[in-house]
Design an enzyme around this catalytic site. Structure first.
Site, short mmCIF file in Angstrom:
data_model
loop_
_atom_site.label_atom_id
_atom_site.label_comp_id
_atom_site.label_asym_id
_atom_site.label_seq_id
_atom_site.Cartn_x
_atom_site.Cartn_y
_atom_site.Cartn_z
N GLU A 199 -23.84 48.94 20.52
CA GLU A 199 -24.57 47.78 19.97
C GLU A 199 -25.43 47.04 20.70
O GLU A 199 -24.73 46.61 21.97
CB GLU A 199 -23.29 47.05 19.14
CG GLU A 199 -23.92 45.90 18.42
CD GLU A 199 -22.68 44.92 17.93
OE1 GLU A 199 -21.74 45.79 17.56
OE2 GLU A 199 -22.86 43.95 17.70
N HIS B 249 -24.30 43.65 23.83
CA HIS B 249 -24.86 42.15 23.82
C HIS B 249 -26.33 41.87 24.52
O HIS B 249 -26.12 40.83 24.97
CB HIS B 249 -23.51 41.20 24.02
CG HIS B 249 -23.63 39.91 22.93
ND1 HIS B 249 -24.18 38.80 23.28
CD2 HIS B 249 -22.92 39.79 21.81
CE1 HIS B 249 -23.85 37.77 22.53
NE2 HIS B 249 -23.42 38.62 21.45
N GLU C 15 -18.35 44.73 9.84
CA GLU C 15 -17.62 44.10 10.89
C GLU C 15 -16.68 43.12 10.32
O GLU C 15 -16.95 42.16 9.27
CB GLU C 15 -18.30 43.32 11.93
CG GLU C 15 -17.71 42.58 12.93
CD GLU C 15 -18.78 41.76 13.87
OE1 GLU C 15 -19.85 41.55 13.60
OE2 GLU C 15 -18.13 41.67 15.11
N ARG D 121 -27.35 45.96 11.68
CA ARG D 121 -26.67 45.18 11.58
C ARG D 121 -26.91 43.69 11.17
O ARG D 121 -26.30 42.75 11.13
CB ARG D 121 -25.72 44.89 13.14
CG ARG D 121 -25.22 45.96 13.47
CD ARG D 121 -24.53 45.94 14.50
NE ARG D 121 -23.74 44.50 14.96
CZ ARG D 121 -22.89 44.01 14.34
NH1 ARG D 121 -21.96 44.77 13.46
NH2 ARG D 121 -22.29 42.75 14.77
N TRP E 186 -27.82 36.40 27.09
CA TRP E 186 -26.33 36.20 26.86
C TRP E 186 -25.89 37.27 25.76
O TRP E 186 -26.48 37.47 24.66
CB TRP E 186 -25.87 35.02 26.38
CG TRP E 186 -24.48 34.70 26.10
CD1 TRP E 186 -23.40 34.78 27.10
CD2 TRP E 186 -23.94 34.67 24.74
NE1 TRP E 186 -22.17 34.91 26.03
CE2 TRP E 186 -22.36 34.67 24.77
CE3 TRP E 186 -24.26 34.76 23.44
CZ2 TRP E 186 -21.57 34.79 23.75
CZ3 TRP E 186 -23.49 34.52 22.54
CH2 TRP E 186 -22.10 34.81 22.59
N TYR F 296 -18.26 38.46 27.96
CA TYR F 296 -18.43 38.46 26.57
C TYR F 296 -17.45 39.14 25.44
O TYR F 296 -17.33 40.47 26.02
CB TYR F 296 -20.00 39.04 25.99
CG TYR F 296 -19.86 39.45 24.56
CD1 TYR F 296 -20.39 38.22 23.63
CD2 TYR F 296 -19.66 40.40 23.96
CE1 TYR F 296 -19.85 38.42 22.49
CE2 TYR F 296 -19.81 40.79 22.76
CZ TYR F 296 -19.91 39.61 21.87
OH TYR F 296 -19.74 39.92 20.58
N ARG G 72 -13.79 47.79 17.63
CA ARG G 72 -14.62 47.70 18.87
C ARG G 72 -13.71 47.10 19.79
O ARG G 72 -12.95 46.50 19.79
CB ARG G 72 -15.51 46.54 18.15
CG ARG G 72 -16.49 46.07 19.19
CD ARG G 72 -17.25 44.79 18.78
NE ARG G 72 -16.52 43.55 19.28
CZ ARG G 72 -17.51 42.57 19.70
NH1 ARG G 72 -18.58 42.45 19.43
NH2 ARG G 72 -16.87 41.43 20.57
N ASP H 7 -20.11 46.62 22.06
CA ASP H 7 -20.86 45.69 22.16
C ASP H 7 -21.45 45.44 23.33
O ASP H 7 -20.99 44.73 24.19
CB ASP H 7 -20.73 44.27 21.26
CG ASP H 7 -21.90 43.43 20.77
OD1 ASP H 7 -22.81 43.71 20.94
OD2 ASP H 7 -21.76 42.55 19.91
N GLU I 164 -28.10 42.11 14.64
CA GLU I 164 -27.55 40.79 14.15
C GLU I 164 -28.34 39.72 14.32
O GLU I 164 -28.16 38.72 13.64
CB GLU I 164 -26.07 40.82 14.64
CG GLU I 164 -26.16 40.43 16.09
CD GLU I 164 -24.97 40.38 16.90
OE1 GLU I 164 -23.95 41.04 16.97
OE2 GLU I 164 -24.80 39.39 18.03
C1 GCO Z 1 -20.76 40.47 16.77
C2 GCO Z 1 -21.57 39.37 17.77
C3 GCO Z 1 -21.16 37.95 17.86
C4 GCO Z 1 -22.04 37.15 18.19
C5 GCO Z 1 -21.74 35.89 17.65
C6 GCO Z 1 -22.92 34.87 17.91
O1 GCO Z 1 -20.94 41.55 17.34
O2 GCO Z 1 -19.98 39.92 16.52
O3 GCO Z 1 -22.34 39.98 18.77
O4 GCO Z 1 -19.92 37.94 18.72
O5 GCO Z 1 -22.04 36.83 19.54
O6 GCO Z 1 -21.94 36.04 16.18
O7 GCO Z 1 -22.92 33.72 16.96
MG MG Z 2 -22.75 42.02 18.37
#
Ligand code: GCO
Ligand code: MG
Length: 402
Positions: A236, A212, A339, A283, A402, A159, A147, A210, A262
Site C-alpha cells: 500500500e 505509508h 479495511e 483505497r 510520514w 508507523y 495487514r 502499508d 486513502e
Molecule cells: C491506513 C492508514 C492510516 C492513516 C490514518 C491517517 O492504511 O489505515 O494509512 O493508518 O495513517 O488513517 O489519518
Molecule cells: Mg494506509
C-alpha cells in the site's frame, strides 16, 4: 419534505469525530461522517459556515443535484476539506433516503453482490519474533486477510506499531510529534517479516503491508520484488502519489499488487492510475472522497481497468463512514477488500450501529438507511481535544513524508 437543519456534532470518545446530522421538517434524520484526522475543525467550519445554510429548504431526495450544487457551487473544486464536507452531506442524504424508503442503503444501490464484505485486520508488533502471535490473534478472530506492520531495528517508532501496547492511534499530540525514518533500515528488514509470517501461516492467509508513502519509485520497485515470494495481496502507498508517472517504474519491475488512494478525494486523483492500469486496488473512502455518490462513480471507473476497491477504514473514519462503506462494498461488482480497525467501546457506544463482524466478513445489517446513528447526549460528554498527525524526519533531520 425539506431540509430544516444541518447540525454539526464534534465529539472525542477517545479520538475526535465530526458528524453531520441532517434533519427534515418531517423530523426524519440522516447522518454523515465529516472527520478529517488532525484537521477536524476546518471541516466543521466549512459545514457550519458555508454548506449548512445553503442546505436549508432543499429537497433531501435530490442527492445527485445536491452533490453537484455543492461541488460546482463552491467554484473552488476538490481538496480534502471540501470533499469531506460534501461527503458528509451526501452520506446523510443516502441515510435519509433509505429511512424514507424503509430500505437499507445497499438495496438502493442495486442490492447485494455478495454474502458479506471481506475485511482485513491489523497485526502490529515491535519485533519479528512477536509478529506471529499478533497475526494469530486475528486469525483466531476469523480474519482471512491481515495487514502486517513491524518495528524496524534502530528506529524508536514505526508507523503502524504502537509503543504503549494500546491500539495504534497516530494523532497523539496537539502539535505534531516527530518520528524518524531510514529507508535503508526499512528495506533491509521488511522481507524477513513476511518470510516469517508466510512460513508460519502458509499460503491461504491474505497478507498486506502499508509502506505509508515513504519510498521513491525505484525503492518501491525493489521492495515489491523482494516481497514477491510471499505473495502479498497488496503493497500500500509505496510512494507519495502526486507523481503518478512514477508508478510506471514500479510496475515495470514487480508483480506485487499495489493499493493507493486513502488520501485521494476525487475521481481526478485516480484517473491516470486507473487508465494506465498502474494499480490494483483503490483505497478511497466514502468519508474523504465525496460520499457514496462520488465513490461509486470512482469504483465504476476502476472496474473498467480491472481495479478493485480496498477502502480505507482506519479508526479515524467514524462508525458512520464504516457503515456507509459496508453498504457500498456489499453492492458494487468490483469489491476487493475493506479495511477494518475496530473502534473503541466508547466510540461504539456514541455511535450505535447495526453492522456486525463474523468469520472474517462484515455486514451492514438491514435497518432502513445506513443503520448507524449518533447518541448526541453521550457525544456531548466527550469534548473535542486537539490532536495532530506526526511528522517524520530522516536520521539527519531532513523532513520526510510520514
Ligand atoms: C491506513 C492508514 C492510516 C492513516 C490514518 C491517517 O492504511 O489505515 O494509512 O493508518 O495513517 O488513517 O489519518
Ligand atoms: Mg494506509
Amino acid at each position: 419534505m425539506r431540509i430544516a437543519e444541518a447540525r454539526v456534532i464534534v465529539t472525542c470518545p477517545g479520538r475526535n469525530f465530526v458528524t453531520l446530522k441532517i434533519v427534515t421538517d418531517d423530523g426524519v434524520t440522516g447522518v454523515g461522517d465529516a472527520t478529517l484526522n488532525g484537521r477536524e475543525l476546518a471541516v466543521t467550519a466549512y459545514l457550519r459556515e458555508h454548506v449548512g445554510p445553503a442546505l436549508i429548504g432543499r429537497d433531501p431526495a435530490r442527492i445527485e443535484d445536491t452533490w453537484q450544487y455543492l461541488y460546482r457551487g463552491a467554484y473552488w473544486r476538490r481538496g480534502p476539506v471540501t470533499m469531506t464536507a460534501i461527503a458528509a452531506v451526501d452520506t446523510a442524504l443516502w441515510d435519509l433516503k433509505g429511512k424514507v424508503a424503509g430500505l437499507p442503503v445497499y438495496q438502493l444501490l442495486g442490492g447485494r453482490s455478495r454474502d458479506g464484505v471481506t475485511v482485513y485486520g491489523h497485526a502490529n508488533a515491535a519485533t519479528v519474533d512477536e509478529v506471529p502471535a499478533a497475526v494469530a490473534v486475528l486469525v483466531a478472530d476469523g480474519y482471512r486477510a491481515v495487514r502486517v506492520q513491524c518495528g524496524i531495528p534502530g528506529l524508536a517508532k514505526t508507523y503502524g506499531v504502537s509503543t504503549t501496547g494500546d491500539r495504534y492511534e497516530p494523532a497523539d499530540a496537539a502539535v505534531p510529534s516527530e518520528e524518524s525514518w531510514s529507508t535503508e533500515r526499512y528495506l533491509a528488514h521488511v522481507p524477513a517479516v513476511f518470510a516469517r509470517v508466510r512460513a508460519e501461516f502458509g499460503p491461504g492467509l491474505r497478507l498486506l503491508h502499508d509502506v505509508h508513502h515513504r519510498l521513491t519509485p525505484i525503492e518501491a520497485a525493489r521492495l515489491g520484488r523482494s516481497l514477491e515470494p510471499y505473495a502479498l495481496t497488496w503493497m500500500e502507498d509505496p510512494v507519495p502519489a502526486e507523481l503518478q508517472d512514477g508508478f510506471r517504474l514500479i510496475r515495470a519491475h514487480t508483480t506485487t499488487p499495489i493499493a493507493v488512494g486513502e488520501v485521494f478525494n476525487s475521481i481526478w486523483d485516480c484517473e491516470q492510475l486507473l487508465r494506465e492500469q498502474l494499480i490494483d486496488y483503490l483505497r478511497c473512502s466514502v468519508g474523504h472522497a465525496g460520499g457514496i455518490t462520488h465513490l461509486r462513480r470512482i469504483f465504476d471507473l476502476a472496474a473498467l481497468y480491472h481495479v478493485r476497491s480496498g477502502s480505507h477504514g482506519a479508526t479515524d473514519l467514524s462508525p458512520v463512514c464504516l457503515a456507509a462503506a459496508l453498504h457500498l462494498d456489499l453492492s458494487i461488482p468490483n469489491f476487493g477488500l475493506q479495511e477494518h480497525m475496530p473502534h473503541t467501546a466508547e466510540t461504539d457506544r456514541v455511535f450505535p450501529h447495526a453492522y456486525r463482524f463474523s468469520a472474517g466478513l462484515m455486514h451492514p445489517g438491514d435497518e432502513p438507511g445506513l443503520g448507524v446513528d449518533i447518541d448526541e447526549e453521550l457525544a456531548a460528554r466527550y469534548p473535542y481535544r486537539p490532536a495532530s498527525l506526526p511528522v517524520n524526519r530522516l536520521e539527519d533531520g531532513t523532513l520526510h513524508s510520514w
